[in-house]
Design a protein around this motif. Structure first.
Motif, PDB file in Angstrom:
ATOM      1  N   GLN A 191      40.412  51.973  30.850  1.00 28.64           N
ATOM      2  CA  GLN A 191      40.565  50.899  31.809  1.00 28.64           C
ATOM      3  C   GLN A 191      40.019  49.605  31.195  1.00 28.64           C
ATOM      4  OE1 GLN A 191      42.060  51.063  34.721  1.00 28.64           O
ATOM      5  NE2 GLN A 191      42.474  53.249  34.544  1.00 28.64           N
ATOM      6  N   ALA A 192      40.828  48.581  31.139  1.00 21.95           N
ATOM      7  CA  ALA A 192      40.408  47.314  30.558  1.00 21.95           C
ATOM      8  C   ALA A 192      39.765  46.440  31.634  1.00 21.95           C
ATOM      9  CB  ALA A 192      41.598  46.595  29.943  1.00 21.95           C
ATOM     10  N   ARG A 193      38.613  45.840  31.279  1.00 24.19           N
ATOM     11  CA  ARG A 193      37.944  44.919  32.203  1.00 24.19           C
ATOM     12  C   ARG A 193      37.650  43.642  31.462  1.00 24.19           C
ATOM     13  NH1 ARG A 193      32.866  48.123  34.465  1.00 24.19           N
ATOM     14  NH2 ARG A 193      32.196  47.299  32.488  1.00 24.19           N
TER      15      ARG A 193
END
Length: 159
Positions: free
Chosen positions: A154-156
């Motif tokens: 998951q990219a943040r």
């Protein structure tokens, strides 16, 4: 090139012990360009082992892609003749490159007997494991095979 592949497969199916010179001549008569004796021997052995498609892809996969992308042949100047993505070369660095055409969930990377790296991507785990088992049964050492599974991250964005 796929037509040439099916033609060679039909010839090997009709006569598995076909002479290298005879097969190369038949291919040259039909398609205008023959096969080298080394390639004929490798394809004949692979056909006997049941891995004809994979060996054909290893030998002629890049040529098929180039033919599909650029149907018109333009003569290259002296400095442009070597393609930047060409894997076969005299330098050892060229043998360690692999081409990632798409990002699938499972990737099998292996080194052939001549030292060239190859990669194949699969969407299913079973097909990737079957490929690894086929390579092992054909005599490729386990140390020359890499199996990778894609992990979604998951990219943040942190400010």
């Amino acid at each position: 090139m796929t037509d040439k592949k099916s033609f060679v497969a039909e010839q090997l199916k009709a006569n598995p012990e076909i002479n290298q010179l005879e097969l190369s001549r038949k291919v040259r008569e039909t398609y205008g360009k023959g096969l080298s004796f080394v390639h004929v021997r490798q394809l004949r052995d692979a056909f006997a082992k049941g891995s004809f498609d994979r060996v054909w892809q290893e030998l002629f996969g890049l040529e098929e892609e180039v033919e599909q992308r650029a149907p018109a042949r333009v003569k290259k100047s002296r400095g442009e003749r070597r393609r930047k993505t060409q894997l076969r070369g005299r330098r050892d660095l060229d043998r360690d490159k692999i081409v990632m055409r798409d990002f699938s969930n499972h990737v099998v990377v292996y080194r052939t007997h001549d030292g060239t790296m190859h990669s194949q991507a699969f969407k299913s785990r079973d097909r990737a494991e079957r490929m690894v088992n086929d390579l092992l049964s054909e005599g490729v050492p386990a140390s020359e095979i890499g199996y990778f599974r894609r992990n979604e991250i998951q990219a943040r964005v942190v400010l």
